[in-house]
Design a protein around this motif. Structure first.
Motif, PDB file in Angstrom:
ATOM      1  N   ARG A  14       0.807  -1.228   0.000  1.00 47.95           N
ATOM      2  CA  ARG A  14       0.000   0.000   0.000  1.00 47.95           C
ATOM      3  C   ARG A  14       0.840   1.278   0.000  1.00 47.95           C
ATOM      4  O   ARG A  14       0.297   2.378  -0.123  1.00 47.95           O
ATOM      5  N   VAL A  15       2.154   1.149   0.137  1.00 48.05           N
ATOM      6  CA  VAL A  15       3.014   2.335   0.152  1.00 48.05           C
ATOM      7  C   VAL A  15       3.046   2.936  -1.252  1.00 48.05           C
ATOM      8  O   VAL A  15       3.403   2.250  -2.211  1.00 48.05           O
ATOM      9  N   PRO A  16       2.677   4.213  -1.372  1.00 46.24           N
ATOM     10  CA  PRO A  16       2.734   4.851  -2.703  1.00 46.24           C
ATOM     11  C   PRO A  16       4.176   4.893  -3.221  1.00 46.24           C
ATOM     12  O   PRO A  16       5.101   5.253  -2.485  1.00 46.24           O
ATOM     13  N   LEU A  17       4.361   4.530  -4.466  1.00 45.86           N
ATOM     14  CA  LEU A  17       5.705   4.468  -5.035  1.00 45.86           C
ATOM     15  C   LEU A  17       6.418   5.814  -4.990  1.00 45.86           C
ATOM     16  O   LEU A  17       7.642   5.855  -4.854  1.00 45.86           O
ATOM     17  N   ASP A  18       5.677   6.903  -5.063  1.00 45.24           N
ATOM     18  CA  ASP A  18       6.321   8.218  -5.025  1.00 45.24           C
ATOM     19  C   ASP A  18       6.760   8.611  -3.615  1.00 45.24           C
ATOM     20  O   ASP A  18       7.399   9.646  -3.422  1.00 45.24           O
ATOM     21  N   ALA A  19       6.461   7.776  -2.622  1.00 50.71           N
ATOM     22  CA  ALA A  19       6.821   8.091  -1.236  1.00 50.71           C
ATOM     23  C   ALA A  19       7.839   7.123  -0.635  1.00 50.71           C
ATOM     24  O   ALA A  19       8.232   7.293   0.518  1.00 50.71           O
ATOM     25  N   VAL A  21       9.437   9.880   5.986  1.00 51.00           N
ATOM     26  CA  VAL A  21       8.125  10.087   6.610  1.00 51.00           C
ATOM     27  C   VAL A  21       7.942   9.331   7.924  1.00 51.00           C
ATOM     28  O   VAL A  21       6.900   9.473   8.576  1.00 51.00           O
ATOM     29  N   LEU A  22       8.930   8.550   8.330  1.00 50.50           N
ATOM     30  CA  LEU A  22       8.835   7.725   9.541  1.00 50.50           C
ATOM     31  C   LEU A  22       9.913   8.136  10.538  1.00 50.50           C
ATOM     32  O   LEU A  22      10.986   8.600  10.141  1.00 50.50           O
ATOM     33  N   ASP A  23       9.638   7.939  11.822  1.00 54.33           N
ATOM     34  CA  ASP A  23      10.679   8.151  12.824  1.00 54.33           C
ATOM     35  C   ASP A  23      11.796   7.143  12.572  1.00 54.33           C
ATOM     36  O   ASP A  23      11.539   5.959  12.345  1.00 54.33           O
ATOM     37  N   TRP A  70       1.638   5.610   9.544  1.00 51.94           N
ATOM     38  CA  TRP A  70       1.898   6.614   8.505  1.00 51.94           C
ATOM     39  C   TRP A  70       0.848   6.565   7.406  1.00 51.94           C
ATOM     40  O   TRP A  70       0.361   7.619   6.964  1.00 51.94           O
ATOM     41  N   LEU A  71       0.466   5.378   6.947  1.00 48.91           N
ATOM     42  CA  LEU A  71      -0.527   5.258   5.881  1.00 48.91           C
ATOM     43  C   LEU A  71      -1.858   5.899   6.283  1.00 48.91           C
ATOM     44  O   LEU A  71      -2.566   6.447   5.426  1.00 48.91           O
ATOM     45  N   ARG A  72      -2.180   5.855   7.574  1.00 45.89           N
ATOM     46  CA  ARG A  72      -3.439   6.485   8.035  1.00 45.89           C
ATOM     47  C   ARG A  72      -3.416   8.001   7.879  1.00 45.89           C
ATOM     48  O   ARG A  72      -4.462   8.634   7.871  1.00 45.89           O
ATOM     49  N   THR A  73      -2.228   8.576   7.768  1.00 45.26           N
ATOM     50  CA  THR A  73      -2.123  10.034   7.629  1.00 45.26           C
ATOM     51  C   THR A  73      -2.275  10.486   6.179  1.00 45.26           C
ATOM     52  O   THR A  73      -2.372  11.691   5.926  1.00 45.26           O
ATOM     53  N   LEU A  74      -2.247   9.563   5.244  1.00 45.18           N
ATOM     54  CA  LEU A  74      -2.335   9.932   3.817  1.00 45.18           C
ATOM     55  C   LEU A  74      -3.754  10.257   3.407  1.00 45.18           C
ATOM     56  O   LEU A  74      -4.707   9.774   3.900  1.00 45.18           O
TER      57      LEU A  74
END
Length: 167
Positions: A27-32, A37-39, A163-167
């Motif tokens: 589910r991680v967007p390829l552009d990210a 974006v993570l600690d 992190w995905l929940r913040t997108l």
């Protein structure tokens, strides 16, 4: 998930947490994948999803190295050459750097390969080998493998999902 105490439980924990992690990594967007974006694994630093996968690859490969060295009769190097247990952040950064030029697909493939190599390693041991005697300090071989496979898979999954929940 309870701490594995048998070979079957260890393999099941690794398979379950890895499959869950794989679904979240899908589910991680390829552009990210290379965005910080993570600690990070060092206080006050950031890492990318690619760095997180590199970290998992590094630890899985470290487990395999420990076993190869022991099988060859070589002295232990815990956790890794030139690194002390209180310097794990430096080791994490070493893993990030080692995979800085790898594509997302290359990272994912390497992680799958490392996980498969670990399950093959485990298949070669009995419950007694894995859980009936200390292997490193007070820790059994099975627990040391769990510390560096299913536990970090679950931790990585939590980081990615948050992190995905913040997108």
């Amino acid at each position: 998930m309870p701490v594995p105490a048998t070979k079957a439980e260890l393999l099941a924990a690794i398979d379950k947490t890895f499959a869950q992690l794989e679904r979240d990594l899908d589910r991680v967007p390829l552009d990210a994948v290379r965005e910080p974006v993570l600690d990070g694994h060092v206080k006050n630093t950031r890492m990318s999803p690619a760095d997180l996968v590199a970290y998992l690859i590094g630890w899985n490969q470290q487990v395999l190295t420990w076993h190869r060295r022991r099988a060859a009769g070589l002295p232990d190097e815990f956790p890794a050459p030139g690194i002390k247990w209180n310097e794990l952040g430096l080791l994490a950064q070493r893993y990030y750097a080692a995979h800085a030029d790898d594509s997302w697909e290359q990272l994912r493939t390497q992680l799958r390969f490392a996980k498969s190599a670990i399950t093959e390693l485990i298949d070669g041991y009995s419950d007694a080998d894995l859980y009936c005697r200390p292997w490193y300090g007070k820790w059994t071989m099975g627990r040391m493998i769990s510390f560096n496979t299913s536990s970090p898979y679950a931790n990585a999954r939590g980081r990615i999902r948050a992190w995905l929940r913040t997108l």
